[in-house]
Write a protein that holds these residues in place. Structure first.
Motif, PDB file in Angstrom:
ATOM      1  N   THR A 132     -64.744 -48.475 -38.417  1.00 23.64           N
ATOM      2  CA  THR A 132     -65.672 -48.635 -36.846  1.00 23.64           C
ATOM      3  C   THR A 132     -65.641 -49.639 -36.118  1.00 23.64           C
ATOM      4  OG1 THR A 132     -67.192 -49.930 -38.139  1.00 23.64           O
ATOM      5  CG2 THR A 132     -67.410 -47.698 -38.702  1.00 23.64           C
ATOM      6  N   GLY A 133     -64.641 -50.412 -36.402  1.00 28.99           N
ATOM      7  CA  GLY A 133     -64.437 -51.769 -35.514  1.00 28.99           C
ATOM      8  C   GLY A 133     -65.681 -52.841 -35.641  1.00 28.99           C
ATOM      9  N   ASP A 134     -66.376 -52.718 -36.628  1.00 29.21           N
ATOM     10  CA  ASP A 134     -67.422 -53.634 -36.566  1.00 29.21           C
ATOM     11  C   ASP A 134     -66.823 -54.959 -37.362  1.00 29.21           C
ATOM     12  OD1 ASP A 134     -70.095 -53.302 -36.189  1.00 29.21           O
ATOM     13  OD2 ASP A 134     -70.735 -53.316 -38.186  1.00 29.21           O
ATOM     14  N   GLY A 135     -67.135 -56.011 -36.647  1.00 27.06           N
ATOM     15  CA  GLY A 135     -66.558 -57.287 -37.044  1.00 27.06           C
ATOM     16  C   GLY A 135     -65.081 -57.680 -36.864  1.00 27.06           C
ATOM     17  N   MET A 136     -64.508 -56.733 -35.816  1.00 23.88           N
ATOM     18  CA  MET A 136     -63.102 -56.784 -35.764  1.00 23.88           C
ATOM     19  C   MET A 136     -62.830 -58.094 -34.657  1.00 23.88           C
ATOM     20  SD  MET A 136     -60.674 -55.108 -37.218  1.00 23.88           S
ATOM     21  CE  MET A 136     -59.413 -55.166 -36.307  1.00 23.88           C
ATOM     22  N   GLU A 137     -64.118 -58.337 -33.935  1.00 27.67           N
ATOM     23  CA  GLU A 137     -63.772 -59.377 -33.035  1.00 27.67           C
ATOM     24  C   GLU A 137     -63.575 -60.755 -33.360  1.00 27.67           C
ATOM     25  OE1 GLU A 137     -66.383 -56.849 -32.356  1.00 27.67           O
ATOM     26  OE2 GLU A 137     -64.862 -56.000 -31.017  1.00 27.67           O
ATOM     27  N   ALA A 138     -64.292 -61.105 -34.418  1.00 27.22           N
ATOM     28  CA  ALA A 138     -64.050 -62.474 -35.029  1.00 27.22           C
ATOM     29  C   ALA A 138     -62.587 -62.424 -35.503  1.00 27.22           C
ATOM     30  CB  ALA A 138     -65.145 -62.473 -36.209  1.00 27.22           C
ATOM     31  N   TRP A 139     -62.043 -61.369 -36.331  1.00 28.47           N
ATOM     32  CA  TRP A 139     -60.795 -61.499 -36.823  1.00 28.47           C
ATOM     33  C   TRP A 139     -59.738 -61.520 -35.493  1.00 28.47           C
ATOM     34  CZ3 TRP A 139     -57.250 -61.807 -40.578  1.00 28.47           C
ATOM     35  CH2 TRP A 139     -56.099 -60.811 -40.143  1.00 28.47           C
ATOM     36  N   MET A 140     -60.084 -61.045 -34.593  1.00 29.65           N
ATOM     37  CA  MET A 140     -59.109 -60.756 -33.428  1.00 29.65           C
ATOM     38  C   MET A 140     -59.062 -61.995 -32.519  1.00 29.65           C
ATOM     39  SD  MET A 140     -57.712 -57.947 -33.955  1.00 29.65           S
ATOM     40  CE  MET A 140     -56.491 -58.313 -32.526  1.00 29.65           C
ATOM     41  N   ARG A 167     -52.226 -52.616 -32.584  1.00 26.57           N
ATOM     42  CA  ARG A 167     -52.605 -52.005 -31.579  1.00 26.57           C
ATOM     43  C   ARG A 167     -53.298 -52.983 -30.671  1.00 26.57           C
ATOM     44  NH1 ARG A 167     -54.532 -47.003 -33.663  1.00 26.57           N
ATOM     45  NH2 ARG A 167     -52.085 -46.277 -33.492  1.00 26.57           N
ATOM     46  N   ARG A 168     -54.373 -53.610 -30.832  1.00 26.78           N
ATOM     47  CA  ARG A 168     -55.187 -54.468 -29.986  1.00 26.78           C
ATOM     48  C   ARG A 168     -54.257 -55.574 -29.506  1.00 26.78           C
ATOM     49  NH1 ARG A 168     -61.270 -54.642 -31.767  1.00 26.78           N
ATOM     50  NH2 ARG A 168     -61.612 -52.706 -32.706  1.00 26.78           N
ATOM     51  N   LEU A 169     -53.260 -56.232 -30.412  1.00 29.72           N
ATOM     52  CA  LEU A 169     -52.566 -57.368 -29.868  1.00 29.72           C
ATOM     53  C   LEU A 169     -51.561 -57.049 -28.903  1.00 29.72           C
ATOM     54  CD1 LEU A 169     -52.167 -59.373 -33.149  1.00 29.72           C
ATOM     55  CD2 LEU A 169     -53.666 -60.220 -31.011  1.00 29.72           C
ATOM     56  N   SER A 170     -50.929 -55.859 -28.988  1.00 31.22           N
ATOM     57  CA  SER A 170     -49.636 -55.589 -28.425  1.00 31.22           C
ATOM     58  C   SER A 170     -49.582 -55.612 -27.039  1.00 31.22           C
ATOM     59  CB  SER A 170     -49.054 -54.333 -29.260  1.00 31.22           C
ATOM     60  OG  SER A 170     -49.894 -53.261 -28.983  1.00 31.22           O
ATOM     61  N   SER A 171     -50.826 -55.424 -26.550  1.00 28.08           N
ATOM     62  CA  SER A 171     -50.817 -55.390 -24.694  1.00 28.08           C
ATOM     63  C   SER A 171     -50.744 -56.630 -24.356  1.00 28.08           C
ATOM     64  CB  SER A 171     -52.215 -55.015 -24.428  1.00 28.08           C
ATOM     65  OG  SER A 171     -53.333 -55.543 -24.989  1.00 28.08           O
ATOM     66  N   THR A 172     -51.115 -57.684 -25.096  1.00 29.07           N
ATOM     67  CA  THR A 172     -50.924 -59.237 -24.584  1.00 29.07           C
ATOM     68  C   THR A 172     -49.815 -59.917 -25.558  1.00 29.07           C
ATOM     69  OG1 THR A 172     -53.504 -59.080 -24.943  1.00 29.07           O
ATOM     70  CG2 THR A 172     -52.490 -61.366 -24.288  1.00 29.07           C
ATOM     71  N   TYR A 173     -49.600 -59.860 -26.696  1.00 26.10           N
ATOM     72  CA  TYR A 173     -48.619 -60.386 -27.366  1.00 26.10           C
ATOM     73  C   TYR A 173     -47.409 -59.526 -27.720  1.00 26.10           C
ATOM     74  CZ  TYR A 173     -52.510 -63.512 -27.331  1.00 26.10           C
ATOM     75  OH  TYR A 173     -53.477 -64.807 -27.119  1.00 26.10           O
ATOM     76  N   ARG A 174     -46.344 -60.245 -28.168  1.00 22.73           N
ATOM     77  CA  ARG A 174     -45.166 -59.720 -29.104  1.00 22.73           C
ATOM     78  C   ARG A 174     -45.475 -59.747 -30.430  1.00 22.73           C
ATOM     79  NH1 ARG A 174     -40.894 -63.263 -26.186  1.00 22.73           N
ATOM     80  NH2 ARG A 174     -42.616 -64.605 -26.583  1.00 22.73           N
TER      81      ARG A 174
END
Ligand SMILES: Nc1nc2c(ncn2[C@@H]2O[C@H](COP(=O)(O)OP(=O)(O)OP(=O)(O)O)[C@@H](O)[C@H]2O)c(=O)[nH]1
Ligand SMILES: [Mg+2]
Ligand SMILES: [Zn+2]
Lengths: 225, 195
Positions: free
Chosen positions: A201-209, A54-61
């Motif tokens: 909760t999205g906690d810690g997701m930034e580092a992964w993304m 979901r988070r990647l698909s706005s920027t990448y295929r």
């Protein structure tokens, strides 16, 4: 009865490794970053992937392949992210192998993708043996399943470059022992990178993304260069 | 196992048992008069062995004449049964070598299995019997050489064999090592055939 001995030069993995190398070559050419996700059943692979796609698909295929022994539930969940998703029903097989990946890619131009995520069958034994041509192998470990999992399945963690501790939102409730988990990971793969997050909760997701996005860009850059 | 060998069986959902007969089409299922054994294999941790068995016996595979009522459940500790997959790929390699060389019968097979391969010896032996039924290797002996885990400890500058359950820790100095020398093997070595 007289017997004779027939030598068989047989690493059982030879066939798979050759196919995986071919896949890796294809993805190197197209600059597609490939992730292979391993974990026990229910550690949160699909949930993390849903958020990631979901988070990647706005920027990448981006796209995904999902291995499941029986159901199409996971691929349906992932398809809701809008990204192209293919299901691989493995039936009797308890893991994905390179041949299944190659088959699943037939008639699908996955080389047009910037990133392909592969959710392996929930199992920490068999998938560890099979190279799928991936760039990054990730082993997921949820806070509920016991800090010593890496010791029980050393190969899964040893052959992965990154460990992701999932469901951090309930870590406290289940008495997750962070130090013990790190120690066990360190015992099977010294210096292994570890991320802790909650896809819920999205906690810690930034580092992964951030990590994923960086790897996508560097793969594209290498292919272009 | 006498006569009618079901080489592999798994279920698709809680209500239906799907027989996967290797080398047999679904319409051939009806030729099976009786099921002697069910090999349960699931990656779901939610079902107890008993629950699994009752679900399996309640279900019915498409085209099967009888429900597997008299079947003996062979539960496995390892979920899913990794060894059946390994046994089947061993068999595949053996069958192709045999076909190339015109070998019609295999009496024994030698394999090398590393401690990290996740293969449980007894489960592999059991799977071998199941996998080879009605093949050129039926009744053959599987000889398993177990290869212990050996790592290279950088600190000791020596080969070390970690104690089981301690990951890759050097038993002498306690340093973890990522460098596996032996123990990942999953190799076919040779087979014994009639001269
Ligand atoms: N509290 C919490 N629960 C989570 C989290 N991620 C996943 N779960 C739950 O854990 C369960 C399993 O999650 P899945 O994402 O389906 O796990 P999986 O690894 O894909 O499972 P299999 O494909 O069956 O191996 C579900 O009930 C999820 O809602 C999380 O970050 N926090
Ligand atoms: Mg899943
Ligand atoms: Zn040492």
């Amino acid at each position: 009865m007289k017997m004779r001995v027939v030598e068989i030069a047989g690493n059982l993995m030879i066939k798979n490794d050759a196919l995986a190398a071919r896949l890796r070559g294809r993805f190197a050419e197209s600059g597609t970053f490939v992730v292979n996700m391993l974990s026990s059943p229910g550690s949160g692979k699909t949930t993390l992937l849903e958020q990631t796609l979901r988070r990647l698909s706005s920027t990448y295929r981006v796209g995904a392949l999902v291995g499941d022994q029986a159901t199409a539930n996971d691929s349906q969940r992932l398809a809701r992210s809008g990204a192209p998703v293919r299901q691989i029903t493995t039936g009797a097989e308890c893991r994905l192998d390179a041949e299944m990946i190659a088959k699943a890619l037939e008639g699908w131009d996955a080389t047009g993708l910037d990133a392909l995520f592969i959710e392996n069958v929930g199992n920490l034994i068999c998938p560890a043996e099979y190279d799928l041509g991936e760039d990054l192998r990730v082993a997921l470990l949820s806070v509920t399943e016991g800090e010593d999992k890496p010791l029980k399945y050393p190969l899964a963690f040893n052959s992965s470059r990154l460990a992701v501790i999932t469901k951090s939102d309930i870590a406290e409730a289940v008495g997750y022992d962070r130090a013990a988990a790190r120690r066990c990971i360190e015992q099977v793969n010294p210096g292994m990178a570890v991320l802790e997050l909650s896809a819920r909760t999205g906690d810690g997701m930034e580092a992964w993304m951030t990590l994923i996005a960086e790897r996508i860009r560097s793969k594209a850059f290498t292919a272009a260069g | 196992m006498q006569g009618h060998a079901i080489r592999f069986l798994h279920w698709r959902n809680t209500a239906t048992v799907t027989a996967t007969l290797l080398g047999a089409e679904p319409n051939e299922y009806s030729r099976i008069p009786r099921i002697n054994m069910i090999l349960c294999c699931s990656n779901s941790r939610n079902y107890g062995v008993v629950a699994r068995y009752s679900r399996v016996t309640r279900g019915r595979a498409p085209g099967l004449q009888s429900r597997p009522r008299e079947a003996t459940l062979v539960p496995t500790e390892v979920e899913p049964l990794h060894e059946i997959t390994v046994a089947l790929s061993l068999l595949e390699s053996i069958e192709s070598t045999a076909a190339e060389q015109g070998i019609e019968r295999v009496n024994a097979v030698h394999v090398r299995v590393g401690a990290l391969s996740g293969i449980v010896r007894d489960a592999l032996l059991f799977s071998w019997d199941v996998a080879t039924a009605r093949t050129i290797a039926e009744g053959s002996q599987l000889l398993v050489e177990e290869v212990p885990l050996v790592v290279f400890c950088e600190r000791c500058e020596a080969e070390r064999a970690p104690h089981s359950g301690t990951g890759l820790l050097c038993p002498a100095c306690g340093t973890p090592s990522a460098h596996i020398l032996r123990g990942r093997e999953m190799q076919l070595v040779s087979m014994e055939v009639p001269a």
